[in-house]
Design a protein around this motif. Structure first.
Motif, PDB file in Angstrom:
ATOM      1  N   PRO A 199       0.808  -1.225   0.000  1.00  0.00           N
ATOM      2  CA  PRO A 199       0.000   0.000   0.000  1.00  0.00           C
ATOM      3  C   PRO A 199       0.841   1.275   0.000  1.00  0.00           C
ATOM      4  O   PRO A 199       0.468   2.249  -0.660  1.00  0.00           O
ATOM      5  N   GLN A 200       1.959   1.290   0.721  1.00  0.00           N
ATOM      6  CA  GLN A 200       2.802   2.491   0.714  1.00  0.00           C
ATOM      7  C   GLN A 200       3.193   2.873  -0.706  1.00  0.00           C
ATOM      8  O   GLN A 200       3.083   4.035  -1.119  1.00  0.00           O
ATOM      9  N   GLN A 201       3.672   1.896  -1.472  1.00  0.00           N
ATOM     10  CA  GLN A 201       4.168   2.187  -2.811  1.00  0.00           C
ATOM     11  C   GLN A 201       3.042   2.456  -3.801  1.00  0.00           C
ATOM     12  O   GLN A 201       3.188   3.270  -4.717  1.00  0.00           O
ATOM     13  N   MET A 202       1.913   1.783  -3.624  1.00  0.00           N
ATOM     14  CA  MET A 202       0.766   2.098  -4.481  1.00  0.00           C
ATOM     15  C   MET A 202       0.283   3.520  -4.234  1.00  0.00           C
ATOM     16  O   MET A 202      -0.037   4.253  -5.171  1.00  0.00           O
ATOM     17  N   GLN A 203       0.240   3.914  -2.957  1.00  0.00           N
ATOM     18  CA  GLN A 203      -0.201   5.274  -2.630  1.00  0.00           C
ATOM     19  C   GLN A 203       0.748   6.298  -3.235  1.00  0.00           C
ATOM     20  O   GLN A 203       0.324   7.310  -3.799  1.00  0.00           O
ATOM     21  N   GLY A 204       2.054   6.025  -3.139  1.00  0.00           N
ATOM     22  CA  GLY A 204       3.027   6.929  -3.730  1.00  0.00           C
ATOM     23  C   GLY A 204       2.862   7.047  -5.233  1.00  0.00           C
ATOM     24  O   GLY A 204       2.947   8.143  -5.808  1.00  0.00           O
TER      25      GLY A 204
END
Length: 580
Positions: free
Chosen positions: A323-328
């Motif tokens: 989720p961190q990287q998708m959000q970014g």
């Protein structure tokens, strides 16, 4: 049951209970330093000594089992003098730069020294004079501050099965660190941060990026956007003396705006997005063929471990980013288009419970799918607390506010990502809808909740049965992987179709960047808070988050589309255990 007498008071406990635990039951606090409830007691420091009544015999309370009829004295002048001497000896090998130490105010040695009124020691100061190992951007090892309690070694070897830390030398020449004096960056370390979480002093900490953050926030050429992970909201309150398990989501949003962040988003939104991608990928593997079982890929510590230990399992990892990287990625593409900004004009910050997230943000070129670093800076929960204090914010009395659209709204499925079993439960809620075109009746998948090392269940997707497993704490993973390997080698169907792995005990609620002092009781309360947040959400399944629906309609097309694969998926590389 056995009955013992402590300081003249009888107490009945189960056979095998330690003296330390028995004393706690009646409100008697025996001081400890090397002891931690997560780890086997090994009586390294000797501060927990107690005396058999009527004798000179001393016992170490952390590892001595209570026996029927035992009579004990836990505090008297002789015992206090012995404990004080142990502390003096430890302090004689420990730096006195407490004001500059990251653990100042949260250091167990500092607390004990204050409790015993130590203002000076009788012994000459002799430091190890070892160089600081800051070869990682995530973890810093300062051997001069190490007290050789061994908690980091036990956490790394027994809990995590990483074996990046061990003892070298003997006696007063003993040092703790990677084998043969290697750097952490050259070791099998998976950056999980459990060594730092279990260290009682400031010997293992994280880099401090706060000044860099303040500088970026002051840069008028940049537009700042921040995201907060699911479990941060369930733990941050502890840093401000709120009860364990207090949800502080809306206060965090307000605090971030007060510190200068222009846009406040929520990683829970991307947790919903992850479920759409990962759930679709699972259904495609089940129906169209693909490597089964499929392992989740949200945890960077687990991904790092798999790339080093399980080369044959890499095709089984979901290609979905965390989720961190998708959000970014969607912040610097989908939202950037709406805001009229270029990716390099956005300062993208994430606040995570995990020390390995900083590594993940630069793991490979897939983390630059927007054309720039999708996530520019990662803070831990502890660092967020420090930031709030620096900004002079009265966190407890803050008014609440909402996250910004379109990357702020989330479902209940998104928030339970922070607890072990949460990713699995969220995925099943949506996978059921994808397969059956119907909604799951009871969406609470309780068999995968809790702190049991490996949890398994069978899910009936309206006639299609899938077997799932949840494993947390890296030391528990090998058993599950071996079961999978044996089945595949024998040409049999694997024991599970879908497996969730979290590197840390309890999942992200007890990640390496969370407030210090996690125990199973604390982990359970933090997880329970996330489940309450889930219950309180109007939407509790990822595929019904209206902003997720809009994201696919307006930008991505559909889950696992070509555009989704470019922005939201990654690949894995087999790597050697030690850096070559």
């Amino acid at each position: 049951m056995v009955t013992i007498n402590i300081n003249g008071k009888d107490v009945q406990v189960a056979e095998g209970t330690t003296i330390l635990a028995a004393a706690k039951k009646i409100g008697v606090k025996i001081p400890t330093l090397c002891y931690n409830p997560d780890l086997p007691a090994w009586a390294s420091c000797g501060i927990c000594i107690v005396r058999l009544a009527g004798t000179a015999k001393m016992l170490r309370a952390c590892c001595t089992a209570a026996t029927n009829g035992m009579k004990l004295i836990t505090h008297d002048p002789e015992i206090t003098k012995a404990r004080r001497t142990v502390l003096e000896l430890i302090l004689s090998n420990h730096p006195s730069d407490c004001l500059q130490c990251s653990r100042s105010g949260q250091c167990e040695l500092q607390t004990l020294a204050a409790e015993f009124g130590l203002r000076d020691t009788r012994f000459r100061k002799i430091l190890k004079e070892q160089p600081v190992d800051d070869s990682y951007e995530e973890i810093v090892l300062d051997r001069d501050k190490c007290i050789n309690c061994g908690r980091c070694v036990e956490a790394c070897q027994i809990m995590q099965n990483a074996w990046a830390l061990e003892y070298s030398g003997r006696g007063d020449k003993t040092v703790i660190g990677p084998v043969a004096g290697a750097k952490l960056a050259d070791s099998p370390c998976i950056k999980c941060g459990q060594c730092a979480a279990h260290c009682p002093v400031g010997a293992i900490t994280t880099h401090n990026p706060l000044q860099e953050l303040w500088n970026k926030l002051a840069d008028e050429t940049l537009t700042s956007a921040v995201q907060i992970a699911p479990s941060v909201r369930a733990a941050l309150g502890e840093e401000f003396d709120l009860p364990v398990g207090t949800i502080t989501t809306q206060k965090i949003y307000t605090a971030l705006r007060m510190m200068g962040f222009k846009y406040v988003f929520d990683t829970n939104f991307a947790a919903d997005l992850t479920i759409m991608e990962e759930g679709t990928e699972l259904v495609e593997r089940l129906t169209k063929g693909g490597a089964l079982p499929m392992f989740t890929s949200c945890c960077p510590g687990w991904v790092d471990y798999a790339e080093k230990h399980y080369h044959d399992m890499l095709p089984h990892l979901s290609t979905a980013k965390s989720p961190q990287q998708m959000q970014g990625a969607v912040t610097k593409t989908y939202w950037a288009e709406q805001a009229g900004l270029k990716p390099e004009q956005i300062f993208s910050v994430s606040i995570m419970p995990c020390t390995a997230k900083a590594y993940e943000a630069r793991r490979n070129d897939d983390m630059k799918s927007s054309g720039a670093s999708d996530v520019d800076l990662v803070l831990t929960t502890r660092e967020l607390a420090m930031l709030i204090r620096q900004a002079g914010i009265d966190f407890v009395n803050l008014e609440e506010s909402a996250a910004d659209n379109p990357l702020g709204p989330y479902s209940g499925a998104g928030t339970i990502f922070g607890a072990t079993g949460g990713v699995m439960e969220a995925a099943v809620r949506t996978a059921y809808a994808l397969v059956t075109k119907k909604e799951l009746g009871n969406i609470n998948l309780t068999p995968v909740r809790g702190l049991e090392a490996v949890k398994a269940s069978e899910i009936d997707l309206d006639g299609t049965k899938i077997r799932v497993a949840v494993v947390h704490q890296m030391g528990n993973v090998d058993k599950v992987v071996q079961q999978v390997r044996e089945a595949l080698a024998a040409g049999k169907e694997p024991p599970y179709h879908f497996i969730e792995v979290m590197a840390c005990r309890g999942g992200c609620v007890a990640g390496g960047g969370q407030p210090y002092g996690a125990t199973d009781e604390v982990r359970s309360k933090r997880a329970a808070a996330l489940y309450r947040d889930d219950d309180d959400c109007a939407v509790r399944v990822s595929h019904k988050n209206p902003e997720i629906v809009k994201l696919y309609d307006r930008f991505l097309g559909k889950p696992c589309s070509e555009k989704s694969h470019h922005l939201l998926h990654t690949k894995y590389t087999a790597r050697s255990l030690y850096k070559e």
